[in-house]
Design a protein around this motif. Structure first.
Motif, PDB file in Angstrom:
ATOM      1  N   PRO A  40      11.354  30.169  21.411  1.00 56.85           N
ATOM      2  CA  PRO A  40      12.891  30.118  22.894  1.00 56.85           C
ATOM      3  C   PRO A  40      13.105  28.792  22.019  1.00 56.85           C
ATOM      4  O   PRO A  40      14.424  28.643  22.915  1.00 56.85           O
ATOM      5  N   LEU A  41      12.385  28.153  21.235  1.00 58.47           N
ATOM      6  CA  LEU A  41      14.043  26.691  20.231  1.00 58.47           C
ATOM      7  C   LEU A  41      14.883  27.076  20.331  1.00 58.47           C
ATOM      8  O   LEU A  41      16.287  26.946  19.771  1.00 58.47           O
ATOM      9  N   LEU A  43      16.416  30.593  20.670  1.00 63.04           N
ATOM     10  CA  LEU A  43      17.350  30.806  21.792  1.00 63.04           C
ATOM     11  C   LEU A  43      17.735  29.916  22.424  1.00 63.04           C
ATOM     12  O   LEU A  43      18.918  29.846  23.010  1.00 63.04           O
ATOM     13  N   GLY A  44      17.040  28.769  22.523  1.00 57.75           N
ATOM     14  CA  GLY A  44      17.513  27.614  23.665  1.00 57.75           C
ATOM     15  C   GLY A  44      18.874  26.962  22.788  1.00 57.75           C
ATOM     16  O   GLY A  44      19.994  26.751  23.487  1.00 57.75           O
ATOM     17  N   THR A 186       9.062  32.735  27.421  1.00 60.02           N
ATOM     18  CA  THR A 186      10.145  32.110  26.830  1.00 60.02           C
ATOM     19  C   THR A 186      11.538  31.919  27.517  1.00 60.02           C
ATOM     20  O   THR A 186      12.789  30.791  26.582  1.00 60.02           O
ATOM     21  N   ALA A 190      14.115  28.517  26.961  1.00 58.00           N
ATOM     22  CA  ALA A 190      15.204  28.617  25.932  1.00 58.00           C
ATOM     23  C   ALA A 190      16.004  28.122  27.202  1.00 58.00           C
ATOM     24  O   ALA A 190      16.953  27.212  26.732  1.00 58.00           O
ATOM     25  N   SER A 194      18.379  24.497  26.450  1.00 54.12           N
ATOM     26  CA  SER A 194      19.466  24.626  25.978  1.00 54.12           C
ATOM     27  C   SER A 194      20.234  23.345  26.894  1.00 54.12           C
ATOM     28  O   SER A 194      21.065  22.613  26.444  1.00 54.12           O
TER      29      SER A 194
END
Length: 378
Positions: A40-41, A43-44, A186, A190, A194
């Motif tokens: 998730p991080l 993707l963020g 997720t 993300a 972001s």
């Protein structure tokens, strides 16, 4: 004293290499677990990097409002909201143009499948005398089955078998719900991450620069920051250039198909423009899907469409891509192809997207280093 330190460093290096080799399976498992947890991080960060390009564009043209403190506080959130809305709108328009036409095409194929199979049987009987290869009873069964088969029902049974037979366990309700919930969490994490990155990007950049300069020293930190700056410029130029090139290619394809009277012009043009985001191979993927769709309407037009795409690809590869993307990233065509091939082999489509800007950044660093060494040798 110096020799003792050198021996210690060599011994520590050898020990670390030994531990890395001996415990590789355990270490690789820990790394995979860490990467999986950080998805998730990661993707963020990707979302923030892409959206930041649009947000920087909006901030460049929005008034700063230096005398209005309230406007200065809301300027960044407004620009960020406009950037996210732009991305969502583009994705919605692409889906809106592609999905309905693709569904209609599949429905058309299913509707025409019985007639096509009967025509194929008649052609085979007329030209190959297929019934003579079988016994008389088998030939009658063969002819009767082909002519009276409900092919739509056959296709439905095959699809049902694929969903409930081989992949029945994976297609269970619990698995689908769990997968959807995990994906939603997720994406949500993300997205929130972001937003935090975009709101405080200047502060985060200063903090990262301070950490690098504090723990790496002046000489090493200057090199690290130079490498990061070069890679950032390569990725930024690649994303902007690739999106612009995709829009140009999709627009030219749509206009050309409308002039030549090809069916599904808007949808195929949009699809080719979207798949053109994948370097080198993307447009051919879209062309293959477009050719299949046109083939369901007219095989002759499908052949003419392939000729049109080949001509358009030559125009795009020799005139548009070098000027729009090639010049922006400064990477020769042979290395673009190599980067796409290697990246695709390692990470699939994601590797194709990452390979070109990463190779461009490395190419720029190597070229600058070679030029500097040449000047020193003179």
């Amino acid at each position: 004293m110096l020799e003792w330190k050198t021996c210690m460093r060599g011994g520590v290096t050898v020990l670390l290499v030994y531990l890395l080799i001996h415990y590789w399976s355990g270490l690789s498992g820990i790394v995979r677990l860490a990467v999986s947890a950080a998805v998730p991080l990661i993707l963020g960060c990707v979302i923030a990097y892409i959206v930041n390009i649009l947000m920087s564009f909006y901030e460049r043209y929005f008034p700063t409002g230096k005398k209005n403190e309230k406007w200065q506080r809301i300027r960044r959130p407004v620009c960020m909201l406009l950037s996210f809305l732009t991305v969502v709108l583009v994705i919605f328009l692409i889906i809106r143009m592609i999905i309905p036409e693709l569904v209609d095409c599949i429905r058309l194929v299913l509707d025409q499948l019985p007639d096509a199979m009967n025509t194929l049987y008649a052609w085979g009987e007329e030209n190959l005398h297929m019934s003579q290869w079988l016994s008389e009873e088998a030939g009658q069964i063969y002819s009767s089955n082909l002519q009276n088969t409900d092919w739509q029902a056959v296709v439905k049974k095959v699809l049902d078998w694929l969903m409930t037979g081989v992949g029945g366990a994976m297609a269970s309700i619990l698995t689908v719900v769990t997968s959807l919930f995990s994906t939603a969490v997720t994406v949500l994490v993300a997205f929130v991450f972001s937003i935090y990155l975009l709101l405080g990007k200047e502060r985060l950049a200063r903090q990262c620069g301070l950490l690098i300069r504090t723990y790496c020293g002046k000489k090493v930190s200057s090199r690290v920051l130079y490498v990061l700056s070069t890679l950032n410029q390569s990725f930024h130029s690649f994303i902007v250039g690739q999106c612009l090139e995709a829009v140009i290619l999709g627009g030219l394809c749509t206009i050309g198909m409308l002039i030549l009277g090809f069916p599904y012009a808007t949808m195929i043009g949009c699809l080719i423009g979207f798949t053109a985001l994948i370097p080198v191979a993307g447009a051919y993927i879209g062309a293959g899907v477009g050719c299949f769709m046109i083939f369901t309407v007219s095989p002759v037009k499908a052949v003419l469409f392939l000729v049109f795409i080949v001509v358009l690809q030559q125009l795009e590869g020799n005139l548009i891509y070098p000027r729009v993307v090639g010049a922006s990233i400064g990477l020769p065509g042979i290395w673009v192809l190599a980067a796409v091939t290697v990246g695709g082999g390692i990470l699939g489509v994601g590797g194709m997207l990452l390979g070109v800007p990463l190779a461009a950044g490395i190419y720029q660093l190597l070229r600058a280093d070679v030029s500097k060494r040449k000047k020193r040798s003179l």
